[in-house]
Design a protein around this motif. Sequence first.
Motif, PDB file in Angstrom:
ATOM      1  N   GLY A 164     -84.806 -21.512 -66.335  1.00  0.00           N
ATOM      2  CA  GLY A 164     -85.365 -22.665 -65.736  1.00  0.00           C
ATOM      3  C   GLY A 164     -85.425 -23.061 -64.521  1.00  0.00           C
ATOM      4  O   GLY A 164     -86.254 -23.855 -64.078  1.00  0.00           O
ATOM      5  N   ARG A 165     -84.744 -22.563 -63.737  1.00  0.00           N
ATOM      6  CA  ARG A 165     -84.257 -22.711 -62.270  1.00  0.00           C
ATOM      7  C   ARG A 165     -85.917 -22.164 -61.646  1.00  0.00           C
ATOM      8  O   ARG A 165     -86.452 -22.795 -60.866  1.00  0.00           O
ATOM      9  CB  ARG A 165     -83.467 -22.109 -61.548  1.00  0.00           C
ATOM     10  N   ALA A 166     -86.396 -21.053 -61.831  1.00  0.00           N
ATOM     11  CA  ALA A 166     -87.450 -20.426 -61.376  1.00  0.00           C
ATOM     12  C   ALA A 166     -88.915 -21.336 -61.693  1.00  0.00           C
ATOM     13  O   ALA A 166     -89.645 -21.781 -60.848  1.00  0.00           O
ATOM     14  CB  ALA A 166     -87.860 -19.091 -61.680  1.00  0.00           C
ATOM     15  N   SER A 167     -88.844 -21.651 -62.930  1.00  0.00           N
ATOM     16  CA  SER A 167     -89.891 -22.757 -63.462  1.00  0.00           C
ATOM     17  C   SER A 167     -89.930 -24.004 -62.563  1.00  0.00           C
ATOM     18  O   SER A 167     -90.877 -24.461 -62.177  1.00  0.00           O
ATOM     19  CB  SER A 167     -89.818 -22.929 -64.777  1.00  0.00           C
ATOM     20  N   ALA A 168     -88.858 -24.574 -62.426  1.00  0.00           N
ATOM     21  CA  ALA A 168     -88.606 -25.588 -61.975  1.00  0.00           C
ATOM     22  C   ALA A 168     -88.956 -25.731 -60.549  1.00  0.00           C
ATOM     23  O   ALA A 168     -89.754 -26.708 -59.761  1.00  0.00           O
ATOM     24  CB  ALA A 168     -87.148 -26.133 -61.682  1.00  0.00           C
ATOM     25  N   ILE A 169     -88.845 -24.728 -59.614  1.00  0.00           N
ATOM     26  CA  ILE A 169     -89.336 -24.701 -58.305  1.00  0.00           C
ATOM     27  C   ILE A 169     -90.770 -24.351 -58.065  1.00  0.00           C
ATOM     28  O   ILE A 169     -91.250 -25.033 -57.263  1.00  0.00           O
ATOM     29  CB  ILE A 169     -88.628 -23.631 -57.480  1.00  0.00           C
ATOM     30  N   LYS A 170     -91.303 -23.799 -59.020  1.00  0.00           N
ATOM     31  CA  LYS A 170     -92.611 -23.695 -59.226  1.00  0.00           C
ATOM     32  C   LYS A 170     -93.313 -24.993 -59.556  1.00  0.00           C
ATOM     33  O   LYS A 170     -94.482 -25.583 -58.976  1.00  0.00           O
ATOM     34  CB  LYS A 170     -93.026 -22.769 -60.335  1.00  0.00           C
ATOM     35  N   MET A 171     -92.793 -25.855 -60.352  1.00  0.00           N
ATOM     36  CA  MET A 171     -93.226 -27.327 -60.733  1.00  0.00           C
ATOM     37  C   MET A 171     -93.141 -28.030 -59.451  1.00  0.00           C
ATOM     38  O   MET A 171     -94.306 -28.901 -59.168  1.00  0.00           O
ATOM     39  CB  MET A 171     -92.391 -27.517 -61.714  1.00  0.00           C
TER      40      MET A 171
END
Length: 302
Positions: A164-171
Amino acid sequence: MNTVAILSPGDMGHAVGRTLSAQGLRVVTCLKGRSDRTRNLAEAAGFIDLPSLEAMVSETDLVLSIMPPSAAVDVARSVATAISTAGRRPAYADCNAVSPKTTGKIASEIIACGATFIDAGIVGPPPGKSDQPTRFYVSGPQAELMDALDGAEISVRQMGSEIGRASAIKMCYAAVTKGSWTLYAAALTTAEIMGLTDLYLKELESSRPHVAAEMRSMVPRLPVDAGRWIGEMEEIASTLGAAGLPEGFHDGAAELFRLLDKTPIAAETRETIDPTRTLEDALSIYAQTLNHTTAQKAQDLL
């Protein structure tokens, strides 16, 4: 790692595949049901086309899912079924612009079939399109598998074991980039409808020249990508909402992309877009698509 599968080889996916092939990896895909444009991009990038998802997962060590976010969950489910059928369990990296909540759904599908899941977020233009490498932010218990992709044009950046951390930075990143572009388009189209375009642009070029330059660069091109960015804005809205912040900013951005997707420019691609079209030309098209004339709307609003 010897073989990487990419679903699907669109603008970003085919460039990633071309780069990985140049780094010595074998790159495969499954083009069953894909468009002629996607097939042409895959062929130009040297992809090996396999006849089914089952055949694809049987020959690969890592699957990279790179596609419009609206398709991410369904594709993960299809790949999970193929993994179960084939009996081979390659790692699966979801590289799509989705919220951490959606990433959790995708992870559940992949983990349930016994495969390794990696959360990934791609930041920057496709490999080879910028002086900087394309950044792959990755997280998850076995995210270190993605280090095999690191090279001159792709920079893999580890973010720990939490999915979830990688997705969050993309968002968070796309919230500013694409979110700003939609705000530019909305303000400029309003100025066009009200007969203020020339004056508005002159003011911006005088007081905020970097903003005016980005407007001229990006706003005429937005319809080409508008259709696939609608879902991304909805995922960003969901991410902000989960953090307790207003979702309306990017719900509005999604609506703006829906409007741009109705323009004639949306029928073009990155390969066929008219390079001579100016910002002023594009704004005229946007206003016409909204069924307004400058004079009529100006009388209503001023």
